[in-house]
Design an enzyme around this catalytic site. Structure first.
Site, PDB file in Angstrom:
ATOM      1  N   ARG A  28     -17.561  -2.703  66.525  1.00  0.00           N
ATOM      2  CA  ARG A  28     -16.401  -2.266  65.747  1.00  0.00           C
ATOM      3  C   ARG A  28     -16.812  -1.219  64.719  1.00  0.00           C
ATOM      4  O   ARG A  28     -17.875  -1.318  64.091  1.00  0.00           O
ATOM      5  CB  ARG A  28     -15.755  -3.463  65.039  1.00  0.00           C
ATOM      6  CG  ARG A  28     -15.113  -4.426  66.018  1.00  0.00           C
ATOM      7  CD  ARG A  28     -14.132  -5.370  65.354  1.00  0.00           C
ATOM      8  NE  ARG A  28     -13.814  -6.451  66.266  1.00  0.00           N
ATOM      9  CZ  ARG A  28     -12.936  -6.380  67.265  1.00  0.00           C
ATOM     10  NH1 ARG A  28     -12.243  -5.270  67.466  1.00  0.00           N
ATOM     11  NH2 ARG A  28     -12.721  -7.412  68.058  1.00  0.00           N
ATOM     12  N   ASP A  29     -15.932  -0.219  64.564  1.00  0.00           N
ATOM     13  CA  ASP A  29     -16.165   0.815  63.551  1.00  0.00           C
ATOM     14  C   ASP A  29     -16.074   0.179  62.164  1.00  0.00           C
ATOM     15  O   ASP A  29     -15.206  -0.654  61.896  1.00  0.00           O
ATOM     16  CB  ASP A  29     -15.125   1.934  63.705  1.00  0.00           C
ATOM     17  CG  ASP A  29     -15.524   3.187  62.964  1.00  0.00           C
ATOM     18  OD1 ASP A  29     -15.817   4.202  63.629  1.00  0.00           O
ATOM     19  OD2 ASP A  29     -15.533   3.158  61.704  1.00  0.00           O
ATOM     20  N   ILE A  30     -16.954   0.593  61.287  1.00  0.00           N
ATOM     21  CA  ILE A  30     -17.006   0.013  59.940  1.00  0.00           C
ATOM     22  C   ILE A  30     -15.794   0.439  59.097  1.00  0.00           C
ATOM     23  O   ILE A  30     -15.411  -0.263  58.160  1.00  0.00           O
ATOM     24  CB  ILE A  30     -18.344   0.383  59.250  1.00  0.00           C
ATOM     25  CG1 ILE A  30     -18.693  -0.616  58.175  1.00  0.00           C
ATOM     26  CG2 ILE A  30     -18.349   1.801  58.731  1.00  0.00           C
ATOM     27  CD1 ILE A  30     -20.139  -0.539  57.704  1.00  0.00           C
ATOM     28  N   ASN A  86     -16.038  13.039  69.491  1.00  0.00           N
ATOM     29  CA  ASN A  86     -16.136  14.192  68.599  1.00  0.00           C
ATOM     30  C   ASN A  86     -17.476  14.885  68.816  1.00  0.00           C
ATOM     31  O   ASN A  86     -18.496  14.222  69.001  1.00  0.00           O
ATOM     32  CB  ASN A  86     -16.031  13.729  67.138  1.00  0.00           C
ATOM     33  CG  ASN A  86     -14.682  13.107  66.818  1.00  0.00           C
ATOM     34  OD1 ASN A  86     -13.649  13.583  67.299  1.00  0.00           O
ATOM     35  ND2 ASN A  86     -14.672  12.041  66.036  1.00  0.00           N
ATOM     36  N   GLU A  94     -19.743  12.865  62.728  1.00  0.00           N
ATOM     37  CA  GLU A  94     -20.519  12.450  61.549  1.00  0.00           C
ATOM     38  C   GLU A  94     -21.860  11.836  61.932  1.00  0.00           C
ATOM     39  O   GLU A  94     -22.843  11.998  61.216  1.00  0.00           O
ATOM     40  CB  GLU A  94     -19.727  11.414  60.735  1.00  0.00           C
ATOM     41  CG  GLU A  94     -18.483  11.962  60.069  1.00  0.00           C
ATOM     42  CD  GLU A  94     -17.617  10.855  59.481  1.00  0.00           C
ATOM     43  OE1 GLU A  94     -18.067   9.695  59.426  1.00  0.00           O
ATOM     44  OE2 GLU A  94     -16.484  11.171  59.107  1.00  0.00           O
ATOM     45  N   VAL A  95     -21.859  11.089  63.023  1.00  0.00           N
ATOM     46  CA  VAL A  95     -23.088  10.413  63.460  1.00  0.00           C
ATOM     47  C   VAL A  95     -23.557  11.091  64.743  1.00  0.00           C
ATOM     48  O   VAL A  95     -22.825  11.129  65.745  1.00  0.00           O
ATOM     49  CB  VAL A  95     -22.855   8.911  63.685  1.00  0.00           C
ATOM     50  CG1 VAL A  95     -24.130   8.245  64.180  1.00  0.00           C
ATOM     51  CG2 VAL A  95     -22.356   8.244  62.402  1.00  0.00           C
ATOM     52  N   HIS A  99     -20.957   8.932  70.973  1.00  0.00           N
ATOM     53  CA  HIS A  99     -20.154   7.707  70.981  1.00  0.00           C
ATOM     54  C   HIS A  99     -18.730   8.056  71.319  1.00  0.00           C
ATOM     55  O   HIS A  99     -18.233   9.128  70.968  1.00  0.00           O
ATOM     56  CB  HIS A  99     -20.223   6.991  69.624  1.00  0.00           C
ATOM     57  CG  HIS A  99     -19.926   7.876  68.450  1.00  0.00           C
ATOM     58  ND1 HIS A  99     -20.869   8.746  67.937  1.00  0.00           N
ATOM     59  CD2 HIS A  99     -18.812   8.048  67.717  1.00  0.00           C
ATOM     60  CE1 HIS A  99     -20.340   9.404  66.915  1.00  0.00           C
ATOM     61  NE2 HIS A  99     -19.079   9.009  66.765  1.00  0.00           N
ATOM     62  N   HIS A 101     -14.870   6.746  70.649  1.00  0.00           N
ATOM     63  CA  HIS A 101     -14.025   5.878  69.838  1.00  0.00           C
ATOM     64  C   HIS A 101     -12.933   5.324  70.753  1.00  0.00           C
ATOM     65  O   HIS A 101     -12.218   6.102  71.407  1.00  0.00           O
ATOM     66  CB  HIS A 101     -13.315   6.675  68.741  1.00  0.00           C
ATOM     67  CG  HIS A 101     -14.214   7.314  67.730  1.00  0.00           C
ATOM     68  ND1 HIS A 101     -14.348   6.852  66.442  1.00  0.00           N
ATOM     69  CD2 HIS A 101     -15.016   8.419  67.815  1.00  0.00           C
ATOM     70  CE1 HIS A 101     -15.184   7.628  65.769  1.00  0.00           C
ATOM     71  NE2 HIS A 101     -15.601   8.595  66.577  1.00  0.00           N
TER      72      HIS A 101
END
Ligand code: 5GP
Length: 115
Positions: A28-30, A86, A94-95, A99, A101
């Site tokens: 899960r995304d933080i 992304n 950002e990371v 990945h 989403h």
């Protein structure tokens, strides 16, 4: 440099892991942007979509089947969801560990807003 996601995959830092196999981890995304917001991540560190190699085709396909199964488990298959990858600055990445989403659980609105 080791990314946050590599540390989550290696269970060196906590992550709400929902799925892990020999190729892909999902957690899960933080900072969830929707009621369901899961990140589906290849275990090997591919920095961006630009770095996907031809030999990674099966791995990328596996990310999609994991996403499909998680959507089913989360009960959003029929209502619908969005899968987003992304890439780099304009993509809002950002990371720098590839990945997807998986977001859903509510109407998500227009696909893009580009100011
Ligand atoms: P990006 O903008 O790179 O596509 O998305 C990175 C995502 O990673 C963001 O949605 C952000 O909330 C999430 N994220 C950043 N740090 C962490 C973390 O330590 N743990 C988890 N679970 N998600 C994180």
């Amino acid at each position: 440099m080791t990314t946050l996601f590599e540390k989550i995959i290696a269970r060196q830092i906590p992550g709400d892991i929902l799925h892990q196999d020999d190729r892909v981890t999902a957690f899960r995304d933080i900072h969830p942007r929707a009621p369901v917001h899961i990140l589906i991540v290849p275990n090997k560190p591919i920095p961006t979509a630009n770095d996907i190699a031809d030999m990674d085709e099966a791995l990328i396909g596996h990310m999609f089947t994991v996403a499909r199964d998680l959507a089913q488990r989360e009960g959003i298959s029929e209502s619908g969801y969005r899968l987003i990858i992304n890439c780099n600055d304009h993509g809002g990445q950002e990371v720098y560990h590839l990945h997807a989403h998986l977001v859903g659980g509510a109407p998500l609105g227009p696909m893009l807003s580009c100011a």
